[in-house]
Design a protein around this motif. Structure first.
Motif, PDB file in Angstrom:
ATOM      1  N   ASP A  88       0.857  -0.691   0.074  1.00 31.78           N
ATOM      2  CA  ASP A  88      -0.084   0.347   0.186  1.00 31.78           C
ATOM      3  C   ASP A  88       1.001   1.486  -0.542  1.00 31.78           C
ATOM      4  OD1 ASP A  88      -2.204  -1.665  -0.335  1.00 31.78           O
ATOM      5  OD2 ASP A  88      -1.747  -1.623   2.189  1.00 31.78           O
ATOM      6  N   GLY A  89       2.363   1.196  -1.229  1.00 30.29           N
ATOM      7  CA  GLY A  89       3.130   2.520  -0.344  1.00 30.29           C
ATOM      8  C   GLY A  89       3.505   2.615  -0.107  1.00 30.29           C
ATOM      9  N   LYS A  90       3.645   1.651   0.930  1.00 30.87           N
ATOM     10  CA  LYS A  90       4.770   1.440   2.139  1.00 30.87           C
ATOM     11  C   LYS A  90       6.514   0.643   2.504  1.00 30.87           C
ATOM     12  CE  LYS A  90       0.930   3.416   5.713  1.00 30.87           C
ATOM     13  NZ  LYS A  90       0.438   2.339   7.003  1.00 30.87           N
ATOM     14  N   LEU A  91       7.280   0.843   2.823  1.00 27.04           N
ATOM     15  CA  LEU A  91       8.326  -0.192   2.404  1.00 27.04           C
ATOM     16  C   LEU A  91       7.874  -0.190   4.158  1.00 27.04           C
ATOM     17  CD1 LEU A  91      10.974   1.987   0.754  1.00 27.04           C
ATOM     18  CD2 LEU A  91      10.122   0.240  -0.038  1.00 27.04           C
ATOM     19  N   VAL A  92       7.638  -2.050   4.109  1.00 28.19           N
ATOM     20  CA  VAL A  92       7.712  -2.796   4.794  1.00 28.19           C
ATOM     21  C   VAL A  92       9.236  -4.101   5.649  1.00 28.19           C
ATOM     22  CG1 VAL A  92       6.397  -4.228   6.291  1.00 28.19           C
ATOM     23  CG2 VAL A  92       5.341  -2.639   4.964  1.00 28.19           C
ATOM     24  N   ALA A  93       9.520  -3.298   6.278  1.00 26.00           N
ATOM     25  CA  ALA A  93      10.635  -5.246   6.916  1.00 26.00           C
ATOM     26  C   ALA A  93      10.645  -5.372   8.397  1.00 26.00           C
ATOM     27  CB  ALA A  93      11.880  -4.436   6.508  1.00 26.00           C
ATOM     28  N   GLU A  94      10.656  -6.585   8.251  1.00 22.32           N
ATOM     29  CA  GLU A  94      10.663  -6.959   9.241  1.00 22.32           C
ATOM     30  C   GLU A  94      11.691  -7.509  10.523  1.00 22.32           C
ATOM     31  OE1 GLU A  94       7.945  -7.947  10.939  1.00 22.32           O
ATOM     32  OE2 GLU A  94       6.341  -7.830   8.967  1.00 22.32           O
ATOM     33  N   PHE A  95      12.719  -7.427  10.988  1.00 16.97           N
ATOM     34  CA  PHE A  95      13.599  -6.482  11.837  1.00 16.97           C
ATOM     35  C   PHE A  95      13.205  -7.783  12.565  1.00 16.97           C
ATOM     36  CE2 PHE A  95      13.942  -3.177   9.052  1.00 16.97           C
ATOM     37  CZ  PHE A  95      15.037  -2.171   9.898  1.00 16.97           C
ATOM     38  N   PRO A  96      14.579  -8.038  13.466  1.00 16.41           N
ATOM     39  CA  PRO A  96      14.814  -9.186  14.232  1.00 16.41           C
ATOM     40  C   PRO A  96      13.771  -9.395  15.647  1.00 16.41           C
ATOM     41  CG  PRO A  96      16.916  -8.375  13.584  1.00 16.41           C
ATOM     42  CD  PRO A  96      16.184  -7.785  13.595  1.00 16.41           C
ATOM     43  N   ASN A  97      13.211  -7.834  15.720  1.00 13.56           N
ATOM     44  CA  ASN A  97      12.374  -7.824  17.215  1.00 13.56           C
ATOM     45  C   ASN A  97      11.039  -6.856  17.098  1.00 13.56           C
ATOM     46  OD1 ASN A  97      14.466  -6.734  17.591  1.00 13.56           O
ATOM     47  ND2 ASN A  97      14.008  -6.723  20.087  1.00 13.56           N
ATOM     48  N   TYR A  98      10.695  -6.264  16.133  1.00 18.11           N
ATOM     49  CA  TYR A  98      10.049  -4.773  16.024  1.00 18.11           C
ATOM     50  C   TYR A  98       9.852  -5.162  13.652  1.00 18.11           C
ATOM     51  CZ  TYR A  98      14.180  -2.054  14.383  1.00 18.11           C
ATOM     52  OH  TYR A  98      15.236  -1.129  14.156  1.00 18.11           O
ATOM     53  N   ARG A  99       8.451  -4.582  13.052  1.00 18.15           N
ATOM     54  CA  ARG A  99       8.514  -4.732  12.115  1.00 18.15           C
ATOM     55  C   ARG A  99       8.517  -3.612  12.218  1.00 18.15           C
ATOM     56  NH1 ARG A  99       2.921  -3.387   8.978  1.00 18.15           N
ATOM     57  NH2 ARG A  99       3.256  -5.306   7.169  1.00 18.15           N
ATOM     58  N   HIS A 100       9.188  -2.744  11.153  1.00 18.08           N
ATOM     59  CA  HIS A 100       9.225  -1.637  10.436  1.00 18.08           C
ATOM     60  C   HIS A 100       8.630  -1.042   9.287  1.00 18.08           C
ATOM     61  CE1 HIS A 100      11.717   2.496  10.233  1.00 18.08           C
ATOM     62  NE2 HIS A 100      12.575   2.388   8.859  1.00 18.08           N
ATOM     63  N   THR A 101       8.375   0.469   9.105  1.00 22.60           N
ATOM     64  CA  THR A 101       7.341   0.426   7.878  1.00 22.60           C
ATOM     65  C   THR A 101       8.269   2.062   7.259  1.00 22.60           C
ATOM     66  OG1 THR A 101       5.395   1.709   8.984  1.00 22.60           O
ATOM     67  CG2 THR A 101       4.903  -0.737   8.312  1.00 22.60           C
ATOM     68  N   ALA A 102       7.834   3.050   6.558  1.00 23.39           N
ATOM     69  CA  ALA A 102       8.202   4.028   6.300  1.00 23.39           C
ATOM     70  C   ALA A 102       7.410   3.777   5.033  1.00 23.39           C
ATOM     71  CB  ALA A 102       9.542   3.718   5.735  1.00 23.39           C
ATOM     72  N   GLU A 103       6.985   5.444   5.186  1.00 26.28           N
ATOM     73  CA  GLU A 103       6.357   5.819   3.768  1.00 26.28           C
ATOM     74  C   GLU A 103       5.953   7.666   3.823  1.00 26.28           C
ATOM     75  OE1 GLU A 103       1.691   6.461   4.562  1.00 26.28           O
ATOM     76  OE2 GLU A 103       2.246   5.830   6.903  1.00 26.28           O
ATOM     77  N   ILE A 104       5.790   8.346   2.824  1.00 28.90           N
ATOM     78  CA  ILE A 104       5.753   9.407   2.664  1.00 28.90           C
ATOM     79  C   ILE A 104       4.595   9.814   3.302  1.00 28.90           C
ATOM     80  CG2 ILE A 104       5.764  11.443   0.758  1.00 28.90           C
ATOM     81  CD1 ILE A 104       9.064  10.035   1.411  1.00 28.90           C
ATOM     82  N   SER A 105       3.948  11.115   3.639  1.00 29.44           N
ATOM     83  CA  SER A 105       2.625  11.722   3.803  1.00 29.44           C
ATOM     84  C   SER A 105       2.934  13.113   4.279  1.00 29.44           C
ATOM     85  CB  SER A 105       2.262  10.868   4.831  1.00 29.44           C
ATOM     86  OG  SER A 105       0.935  11.013   5.503  1.00 29.44           O
ATOM     87  N   GLY A 106       2.403  13.601   3.509  1.00 30.38           N
ATOM     88  CA  GLY A 106       2.440  14.675   3.419  1.00 30.38           C
ATOM     89  C   GLY A 106       3.558  15.610   3.517  1.00 30.38           C
ATOM     90  N   GLY A 107       4.184  14.934   1.894  1.00 30.29           N
ATOM     91  CA  GLY A 107       5.376  15.166   2.420  1.00 30.29           C
ATOM     92  C   GLY A 107       6.470  15.600   3.328  1.00 30.29           C
ATOM     93  N   LYS A 108       6.386  14.368   4.315  1.00 32.89           N
ATOM     94  CA  LYS A 108       7.385  14.405   4.610  1.00 32.89           C
ATOM     95  C   LYS A 108       7.103  12.385   5.117  1.00 32.89           C
ATOM     96  CE  LYS A 108       5.687  18.106   8.069  1.00 32.89           C
ATOM     97  NZ  LYS A 108       5.397  18.317   9.642  1.00 32.89           N
ATOM     98  N   LEU A 109       8.470  12.431   5.334  1.00 28.61           N
ATOM     99  CA  LEU A 109       8.807  11.128   5.653  1.00 28.61           C
ATOM    100  C   LEU A 109       8.659  10.120   7.554  1.00 28.61           C
ATOM    101  CD1 LEU A 109      10.558   7.947   4.863  1.00 28.61           C
ATOM    102  CD2 LEU A 109      12.839   8.772   6.174  1.00 28.61           C
ATOM    103  N   VAL A 110       7.020   8.963   7.005  1.00 30.15           N
ATOM    104  CA  VAL A 110       7.155   8.765   8.294  1.00 30.15           C
ATOM    105  C   VAL A 110       6.999   7.162   8.893  1.00 30.15           C
ATOM    106  CG1 VAL A 110       5.190   7.911  10.259  1.00 30.15           C
ATOM    107  CG2 VAL A 110       4.210  10.300   8.226  1.00 30.15           C
ATOM    108  N   GLU A 111       7.787   7.341   9.681  1.00 33.21           N
ATOM    109  CA  GLU A 111       8.925   5.585  10.445  1.00 33.21           C
ATOM    110  C   GLU A 111       7.906   5.095  11.377  1.00 33.21           C
ATOM    111  OE1 GLU A 111      13.417   5.382   8.878  1.00 33.21           O
ATOM    112  OE2 GLU A 111      12.387   7.524   9.430  1.00 33.21           O
ATOM    113  N   ILE A 112       6.779   3.947  11.042  1.00 34.81           N
ATOM    114  CA  ILE A 112       6.545   3.526  11.924  1.00 34.81           C
ATOM    115  C   ILE A 112       7.236   2.184  12.533  1.00 34.81           C
ATOM    116  CG2 ILE A 112       4.469   2.635  12.873  1.00 34.81           C
ATOM    117  CD1 ILE A 112       2.819   4.916  11.522  1.00 34.81           C
TER     118      ILE A 112
END
Length: 128
Positions: A88-112
């Motif tokens: 859904d337009g987000k980069l998603v990676a499964e790290f060893p003990n967390y899930r990381h997503t990155a997306e561009i929203s409103g011209g900003k980089l939002v990482e969760i």
């Protein structure tokens, strides 16, 4: 899915709870609190070079191709292998003990990043 650019840390939510949950050592927790990280993303189609520049000159770089396994490094410095996906337009990676997503929203980089129900959100504004 245009991620290319340079982004400067603007703010975060739940930093302490998240880094404690993933077991980051206390000295790294202090170093990272409100750290003015500059994230530089170079993108060529599905190929990415994702570099984080930390105050004091330390950098972490992850190079990956969407859909292919790559050598990666956590922000705690641990090395591992992961396959970054596009969902859904987000980069998603499964790290060893967390899930990381990155997306561009409103011209900003939002990482969760999410670990066992604890959600950490970092927002960075585009500077170049």
């Amino acid at each position: 899915m245009a991620f290319a650019g340079k982004y400067e840390f603007e703010g975060d939510e739940n930093y302490d709870a998240f880094v404690q949950k993933i077991g980051l050592p206390s000295e790294k927790i202090e170093m990272g609190r409100n750290c003015k990280i500059v994230t530089e993303v170079v993108q060529n189609g599905n190929d990415f070079t994702w570099t984080q520049h930390f105050p004091g000159g330390r950098t972490t770089t992850n190079t990956f191709t969407v859909g292919k396994e790559a050598d990666m490094e956590t922000f705690g410095g641990k090395k591992f292998q992961a396959t970054v996906k596009l969902e859904d337009g987000k980069l998603v990676a499964e790290f060893p003990n967390y899930r990381h997503t990155a997306e561009i929203s409103g011209g900003k980089l939002v990482e969760i990043s999410t670990s066992s129900g604890v959600v950490y959100k970092r927002t960075s504004k585009k500077i170049a």
